[in-house]
Design an enzyme around this catalytic site. Structure first.
Site, PDB file in Angstrom:
ATOM      1  N   ASN A 133      27.568  11.214  51.323  1.00 27.47           N
ATOM      2  CA  ASN A 133      27.380  12.471  52.053  1.00 27.47           C
ATOM      3  C   ASN A 133      28.610  13.359  51.883  1.00 27.47           C
ATOM      4  O   ASN A 133      29.731  12.913  52.101  1.00 27.47           O
ATOM      5  CB  ASN A 133      27.198  12.199  53.547  1.00 27.47           C
ATOM      6  CG  ASN A 133      25.860  11.537  53.836  1.00 27.47           C
ATOM      7  OD1 ASN A 133      24.818  12.183  53.759  1.00 27.47           O
ATOM      8  ND2 ASN A 133      25.893  10.248  54.123  1.00 27.47           N
ATOM      9  N   GLU A 174      22.755   4.497  50.547  1.00 23.35           N
ATOM     10  CA  GLU A 174      23.492   5.614  51.154  1.00 23.35           C
ATOM     11  C   GLU A 174      24.673   5.054  51.942  1.00 23.35           C
ATOM     12  O   GLU A 174      24.553   4.080  52.677  1.00 23.35           O
ATOM     13  CB  GLU A 174      22.602   6.437  52.100  1.00 23.35           C
ATOM     14  CG  GLU A 174      23.419   7.552  52.782  1.00 23.35           C
ATOM     15  CD  GLU A 174      22.609   8.552  53.601  1.00 23.35           C
ATOM     16  OE1 GLU A 174      21.370   8.462  53.632  1.00 23.35           O
ATOM     17  OE2 GLU A 174      23.249   9.438  54.215  1.00 23.35           O
ATOM     18  N   GLU A 204      13.115  10.175  54.892  1.00 21.60           N
ATOM     19  CA  GLU A 204      14.168   9.534  55.702  1.00 21.60           C
ATOM     20  C   GLU A 204      13.590   9.065  57.034  1.00 21.60           C
ATOM     21  O   GLU A 204      12.631   9.653  57.531  1.00 21.60           O
ATOM     22  CB  GLU A 204      15.230  10.564  56.103  1.00 21.60           C
ATOM     23  CG  GLU A 204      16.020  11.178  55.022  1.00 21.60           C
ATOM     24  CD  GLU A 204      17.087  12.107  55.615  1.00 21.60           C
ATOM     25  OE1 GLU A 204      18.246  11.864  55.309  1.00 21.60           O
ATOM     26  OE2 GLU A 204      16.764  13.051  56.366  1.00 21.60           O
ATOM     27  N   ASP A 248      19.987  16.996  51.620  1.00 23.52           N
ATOM     28  CA  ASP A 248      19.859  16.114  52.793  1.00 23.52           C
ATOM     29  C   ASP A 248      19.151  16.843  53.935  1.00 23.52           C
ATOM     30  O   ASP A 248      19.247  18.064  54.041  1.00 23.52           O
ATOM     31  CB  ASP A 248      21.276  15.713  53.247  1.00 23.52           C
ATOM     32  CG  ASP A 248      21.294  14.363  53.931  1.00 23.52           C
ATOM     33  OD1 ASP A 248      20.232  13.735  54.069  1.00 23.52           O
ATOM     34  OD2 ASP A 248      22.397  13.928  54.319  1.00 23.52           O
ATOM     35  N   GLU A 266      24.907  13.782  48.652  1.00 22.54           N
ATOM     36  CA  GLU A 266      23.951  14.380  49.582  1.00 22.54           C
ATOM     37  C   GLU A 266      24.590  15.581  50.257  1.00 22.54           C
ATOM     38  O   GLU A 266      25.661  15.481  50.852  1.00 22.54           O
ATOM     39  CB  GLU A 266      23.515  13.356  50.635  1.00 22.54           C
ATOM     40  CG  GLU A 266      22.849  12.151  50.006  1.00 22.54           C
ATOM     41  CD  GLU A 266      22.144  11.241  51.017  1.00 22.54           C
ATOM     42  OE1 GLU A 266      22.053  11.613  52.206  1.00 22.54           O
ATOM     43  OE2 GLU A 266      21.684  10.161  50.586  1.00 22.54           O
TER      44      GLU A 266
HETATM   45  O1    G Z   1      21.845  13.085  58.047  1.00 25.42           O
HETATM   46  P1    G Z   1      21.735  11.727  57.436  1.00 25.42           P
HETATM   47  O2    G Z   1      20.385  11.475  56.843  1.00 25.42           O
HETATM   48  O3    G Z   1      22.833  11.439  56.442  1.00 25.42           O
HETATM   49  O4    G Z   1      21.894  10.724  58.664  1.00 25.42           O
HETATM   50  C1    G Z   1      21.940   9.368  58.541  1.00 25.42           C
HETATM   51  C2    G Z   1      21.873   8.800  59.957  1.00 25.42           C
HETATM   52  O5    G Z   1      20.534   8.474  60.273  1.00 25.42           O
HETATM   53  C3    G Z   1      22.674   7.521  60.133  1.00 25.42           C
HETATM   54  O6    G Z   1      23.508   7.646  61.248  1.00 25.42           O
HETATM   55  C4    G Z   1      21.642   6.445  60.342  1.00 25.42           C
HETATM   56  O7    G Z   1      22.098   5.455  61.247  1.00 25.42           O
HETATM   57  C5    G Z   1      20.462   7.195  60.900  1.00 25.42           C
HETATM   58  N1    G Z   1      19.184   6.567  60.522  1.00 25.42           N
HETATM   59  C6    G Z   1      18.906   5.989  59.355  1.00 25.42           C
HETATM   60  N2    G Z   1      17.642   5.503  59.331  1.00 25.42           N
HETATM   61  C7    G Z   1      17.089   5.806  60.531  1.00 25.42           C
HETATM   62  C8    G Z   1      15.810   5.575  61.121  1.00 25.42           C
HETATM   63  O8    G Z   1      14.897   4.973  60.549  1.00 25.42           O
HETATM   64  N3    G Z   1      15.622   6.069  62.383  1.00 25.42           N
HETATM   65  C9    G Z   1      16.582   6.739  63.064  1.00 25.42           C
HETATM   66  N4    G Z   1      16.309   7.179  64.289  1.00 25.42           N
HETATM   67  N5    G Z   1      17.820   6.967  62.540  1.00 25.42           N
HETATM   68  C10   G Z   1      18.074   6.512  61.287  1.00 25.42           C
HETATM   69 MN    MN Z   2      22.524  11.664  54.267  1.00 28.94          MN
END
Ligand code: G
Ligand code: MN
Length: 337
Positions: A168, A109, A288, A231, A200
């Site tokens: 995205n 991503e 996620e 998403d 996404e």
């Molecule tokens: O909405 P979307 O899923 O596209 O958001 C991605 C965001 O989620 C990014 O800013 C990324 O840094 C954050 N992110 C990715 N993996 C994790 C995780 O394991 N924990 C948390 N708290 N944030 C995460």
């Molecule tokens: Mn995303």
């Protein structure tokens, strides 16, 4: 006087048998003789007050010195964003999506970051508002996308098995004219096929049935061969009925249904049901925000195969992502059936 003016303007008027009503906002700046303001500056100060009135939903706002300072900060931030675009400072970070049933990397991503010459790497929250206000967000998205496609294509050419590049998209991307054609052009320029690109989309985009144009754009993307993923699933307003018709092949379960699994029995049942439903519908489903082993174990035991989150890797810049990819063990993990 301002409130009298607004009362006058907002009085209902009859036109063609309809009753129409308009509203108004007023920004006020004061002139003090000898205060160093000319007519032009006075007007621009009242404009700043007007902007604040609209922002805060007030009908009238009197200019405060802090509003001028805020306006100056925004102006210089916009100038920096413009320079950043010219200098190609908006770059992709890559966060892996892994398939534990095959051990393969399912995709990467793309998350936008700003390599600021003085402040280092900055997240979108630092520039989003200024970029939207100055209409530059489309340019930034394009720069990040093109850089990401170029890097990804380079990795594929060197024989890496990376699945798909996941981008995205926002509603305003989809509304910008010629977006689907631009995306196809960018993809061809990078030497990629639509099947290697996943888009996404938030629930609010896919399920805004009131916006027929957005729905058509999503269908056009699907027909062009792009893979669509929903998403942050579970946080918006998708109904099961519209989900059946949605042109998506993947659901991304939002991290609020993942973090804390293991401590919260209600959450376990909800997340478990989401996984079961997605499976029944024949959709790919990715969890996620996986951070802890107990979350991963629960998800695996409930049929989830695809994961993303700090447990595996945070979003990484190009070189770090390449190192991660090279070190990833392509071994299937024993999963419960
Ligand atoms: O909405 P979307 O899923 O596209 O958001 C991605 C965001 O989620 C990014 O800013 C990324 O840094 C954050 N992110 C990715 N993996 C994790 C995780 O394991 N924990 C948390 N708290 N944030 C995460
Ligand atoms: Mn995303």
């Amino acid at each position: 006087m301002a409130s009298e003016l607004i009362a006058c303007i907002s009085a209902p008027v009859r036109a063609d048998g309809h009753v129409c009503q308009v509203g108004a906002s007023i920004g006020i700046a004061r002139f003090r003789p000898g205060g160093g303001l000319n007519a032009g500056r006075l007007l621009s100060h009242s404009d700043i007050a007007l902007y604040n009135a609209k922002e805060c939903g007030n009908s009238t706002t009197l200019l405060e010195p802090e509003m001028i300072r805020e306006q100056e900060r925004t102006k210089s931030l916009i100038a920096e964003v413009e320079a950043g675009i010219r200098n190609n400072e908006f770059v992709p970070y890559f966060q892996p999506q892994v398939d534990l049933s095959s051990g393969q990397i399912h995709g990467l991503e793309v998350l936008a970051r700003w390599n600021h010459p003085r402040h280092g790497t900055l997240p979108p929250s630092t520039f989003l508002e200024a970029a939207i206000r100055s209409n530059l967000m489309g340019e930034i998205d394009r720069q990040v996308r093109q850089n990401a496609m170029r890097v990804f294509s380079g990795w594929l050419s060197s024989g890496k098995d990376l699945g798909r590049l996941s981008l995205n998209l926002t509603a305003s991307n989809l509304r910008s004219s010629g977006f689907v054609e631009d995306l196809l052009d960018e993809m061809l320029t990078a030497g990629l096929g639509p099947g290697t690109i996943q888009l996404e989309l938030l629930e609010s985009i896919l399920f805004d049935q009131s916006d027929a144009f957005l729905v058509r754009q999503c269908q056009a993307l699907r027909s062009a061969g792009f893979l669509l993923a929903l998403d942050d699933f579970g946080t918006g307003h998708s109904s099961i009925a519209t989900l059946i018709e949605a042109p998506v092949s993947m659901l991304k379960i939002d991290r609020s249904f993942v973090s804390g699994l293991g401590q919260n029995p209600k959450l376990l049942r909800v997340t478990g049901s989401m996984l079961a439903m997605a499976g029944q519908m024949g959709l790919e489903v990715l969890a996620e925000g996986v951070e802890r082993r107990e979350e991963l174990e629960f998800l695996v035991n409930n049929g989830c195969r695809l994961f993303q989150g700090y447990f595996f890797a945070a979003p990484m810049e190009e070189e770090e992502a390449l190192l991660w990819i090279e070190n990833w063990q392509k071994e299937p993990v024993q999963l419960a059936s």
